[in-house]
Every structure is written in structure tokens, then in C-alpha cells.
Design a protein around this motif. Structure first.
Motif, short mmCIF file in Angstrom:
data_model
loop_
_atom_site.label_atom_id
_atom_site.label_comp_id
_atom_site.label_asym_id
_atom_site.label_seq_id
_atom_site.Cartn_x
_atom_site.Cartn_y
_atom_site.Cartn_z
N VAL A 1 0.86 -1.19 0.00
CA VAL A 1 0.00 0.00 0.00
C VAL A 1 0.89 1.24 0.00
N GLU A 2 0.69 2.10 -0.99
CA GLU A 2 1.53 3.27 -1.19
C GLU A 2 1.24 4.36 -0.14
N GLY A 3 2.20 5.26 0.01
CA GLY A 3 2.02 6.41 0.90
C GLY A 3 1.08 7.44 0.31
N ASP A 4 1.06 8.62 0.92
CA ASP A 4 0.10 9.65 0.53
C ASP A 4 0.42 10.32 -0.80
N GLY A 5 1.63 10.10 -1.32
CA GLY A 5 1.98 10.72 -2.59
C GLY A 5 2.12 12.23 -2.47
N ASP B 1 -3.92 15.93 -8.65
CA ASP B 1 -3.59 14.51 -8.77
C ASP B 1 -2.58 14.16 -7.68
N PRO B 2 -2.97 13.32 -6.71
CA PRO B 2 -2.06 13.01 -5.60
C PRO B 2 -1.07 11.89 -5.88
N THR B 3 -1.13 11.30 -7.07
CA THR B 3 -0.30 10.15 -7.40
C THR B 3 1.20 10.46 -7.23
N PRO B 4 1.95 9.60 -6.54
CA PRO B 4 3.40 9.85 -6.40
C PRO B 4 4.11 9.74 -7.74
N VAL B 5 5.14 10.53 -7.91
CA VAL B 5 5.90 10.52 -9.17
C VAL B 5 6.67 9.21 -9.33
N ARG B 6 7.26 8.73 -8.23
CA ARG B 6 8.02 7.47 -8.26
C ARG B 6 7.49 6.57 -7.14
N PRO B 7 6.48 5.76 -7.44
CA PRO B 7 5.84 4.94 -6.40
C PRO B 7 6.83 3.97 -5.74
N LEU B 8 7.18 4.24 -4.50
CA LEU B 8 8.17 3.44 -3.78
C LEU B 8 7.71 1.99 -3.63
N MET B 9 6.45 1.78 -3.33
CA MET B 9 5.99 0.43 -3.03
C MET B 9 6.00 -0.47 -4.27
N GLY C 1 1.69 7.06 4.97
CA GLY C 1 0.24 6.97 5.12
C GLY C 1 -0.31 5.64 4.68
N GLY C 2 0.44 4.91 3.85
CA GLY C 2 0.03 3.54 3.50
C GLY C 2 0.12 2.63 4.72
N GLY C 3 1.05 2.96 5.63
CA GLY C 3 1.13 2.22 6.89
C GLY C 3 -0.09 2.48 7.76
#
Length: 291
Positions: free
Chosen positions: A81-85, A97-105, A178-180
Motif C-alpha cells: 500500500v503506497e504512501g500519501d503521494g 492529482d495526488p499520485t506519487p511521481v516514483r511509487p516506492l511500493m 500513510g500507507g502504513g
């Protein structure tokens, strides 16, 4: 020409030709008012859509969710589950658009040999796949209501949709930042989840907003209110000693109440350098389940 001319008039009821005649003192006062008013505005700037892997699919619950599934060597399932972006473009401007640029997960999942699922959050990646377009999305879902009952319920339903066609023997929820938060809240609703792992997880959202002097997330749930009986026995909470966004000390009161301690990674901050440490942390997760 001043930067003032570039401001969106729809967000500035004071903006007009009259500003040209303001004294310096009044101009400075107007700038302060402008800063306060812009908190109600949403950014009109859009970044390029983030590319999802070709195998990405969409599932529908309360909202549409992106999903990326990956086969593994076991029947256990790791859910990422990704963070808040990027919920805000700046402190006072909400992102479109809250999508992260480089999704860590997604990157961490690529290192995992266990059967895995990347479970997208509501209203994230909506511009990456046409099927993800969702009229139910609004800025609340990635700001004040980012951990709300409607979000947690939708995440839980989306995961259970996946389990219908991909049954698993044991489920680990893994969330960053925030995914945590969401991983903890989901685990409390899913008895089939037997392990939860947080990376720089926000385990007390009220303490976090106080630390940074953010507006309280009044529409959201807070993991600090979960009891030990609601959570799986196996938990692993990991933090970086250089993390200033969610310092490990912020979670310590929560973990102490649960009879747990945080694993501190030296020289790691909120986003760096989890990829380097992830293979070893995966071994720790496996070892905990085998106990």
C-alpha cells in the motif's frame, strides 16, 4: 511584471485591476490575505501521468483501484500500500492529482519473491488508466478524508475482490508512510490478515498533524485508537533514524501500548534508502511468521 498577474482569479476575490494602485503597505497585507485564501484553492497544474506496469488492472469497490499482481514462489500474499503521494502542491494548495511521481511500493514489490499485490488507493493513478476515471473522487479523499471509513472500507473490499480469484494462505499488509496508516486500519477489519508491516508509518495521525502544525484530519480514522485485540499478532514497524516527516519517536507511545518496539534503520529517512534495505527486511518478515 509581478507574479501576481499569474494568479487564478477564481481563487482570489481580491484580484483585479485595483491592485495596481495599492500602496506597498496594503500590497503586503494583501499578500498575507492571499496566502490564507489560497488554502481553499486546488492547483490547476497537472504533472505527466505516472506509468503503471502493463499488467495493471482495475477493481471496483466504493472507488476504483489500480492493482498490479505478481506471481511468487509461495501461496502467501504480500499486499503493498503506497504512501500519501502528493496531496498538496504546496502547504496551502491542494493537488489535482495526488499520485506519487516514483511509487516506492511498486519498486519494493519488484524485489519480493513472494506472491504480491500492489493495491492502489482511491483516486490515485486516475490519469494512468482510462478505466480508473472515477466521478466519486474529490480532494477530500486525498486530504482530510485520506484515512476515512469510506477509504478503508473500499481498500478492504478491493483486496477481498482480488482474493476471490487469488486465494492466499496468509496475508501480510505492507504500507509506507500513510500507507502504513491504512495497513493498520485494514488489518483491524480483516481477520484473514496475519501480519502487518509499516515503513515510516504514520501510526498517530493527530500527533503527526500537531508536529507539523497541519490541519487535523478530522474526517480520518487514527490507528492510535486501535486495541491490541484488533490487530494481528505478527507486526513489524520500521523507521529511519533520519526521518523528519514521521520521526520514529512519534510512533513510540503507540507501539509501547501494544508491547512492541520499532526497528530503526541507520541513515534512512522518510523515502531513502528503503530499496537497499528491503531484501534484508523481507527476511525479517518471513522469520517473524515462522516463529
Amino acid at each position: 511584471m509581478t507574479w501576481f498577474k499569474f494568479l487564478d482569479k477564481s481563487c482570489n476575490p481580491f484580484l483585479g485591476k485595483s491592485w495596481l494602485f495599492l500602496s506597498v503597505k496594503k500590497y503586503r497585507l494583501l499578500m498575507i490575505v492571499q496566502t490564507l485564501l489560497i488554502s481553499a484553492c486546488q492547483s490547476t497544474q497537472l504533472r505527466q501521468p505516472v506509468s503503471l506496469p502493463a499488467e495493471a488492472t482495475v477493481t471496483t469497490a466504493n472507488f476504483n483501484h489500480a492493482m498490479v499482481s505478481k506471481a511468487g514462489i509461495t501461496t502467501r500474499l504480500h499486499v503493498y500500500v503506497e504512501g500519501d503521494g502528493i496531496p498538496f502542491e504546496s502547504r496551502f494548495v491542494i493537488a489535482q492529482d495526488p499520485t506519487p511521481v516514483r511509487p516506492l511500493m511498486l519498486q519494493l514489490m519488484g524485489l519480493d519473491k513472494t506472491q504480491s499485490l500492489y493495491l492502489g488507493r482511491p483516486c490515485y493513478f486516475n490519469r494512468s488508466l482510462p478505466q480508473l476515471a472515477d466521478d466519486r473522487c474529490n480532494p477530500r479523499i486525498w486530504t482530510s478524508a485520506r484515512y476515512s471509513d469510506e477509504v478503508v472500507e473500499s481498500m478492504t473490499k478491493a483486496l477481498r475482490n482480488h482474493l476471490v480469484s487469488h486465494p492466499a494462505r496468509g496475508i501480510t499488509l505492507i504500507g509506507h508512510s500513510g500507507g502504513g496508516t491504512l495497513a493498520m486500519l485494514m488489518a483491524a477489519r480483516m481477520p484473514e490478515v496475519d501480519q502487518v508491516v509499516t515503513i515510516a508509518g504514520n501510526l498517530d495521525t493527530d500527533a503527526w498533524t500537531r508536529l507539523h502544525r497541519y490541519t487535523p484530519l478530522k474526517e480520518s480514522l487514527n490507528p492510535v485508537n486501535l486495541s491490541i485485540d484488533q490487530l494481528p499478532r505478527h507486526q513489524l514497524h520500521i523507521g529511519g533514524d533520519k526521518d523528519t516527516n514521521i520521526p520514529p519517536a512519534l510512533a513510540q507511545p503507540v507501539l509501547s501500548r501494544l508491547g512492541l518496539a520499532m526497528v530503526i534503520i541507520p541513515n534512512a529517512d522518510h523515502n531513502c534508502c528503503w530499496i537497499n534495505h528491503w531484501p534484508q527486511l523481507l527476511h525479517q518478515m518471513d522469520a517473524q511468521i515462522e516463529q
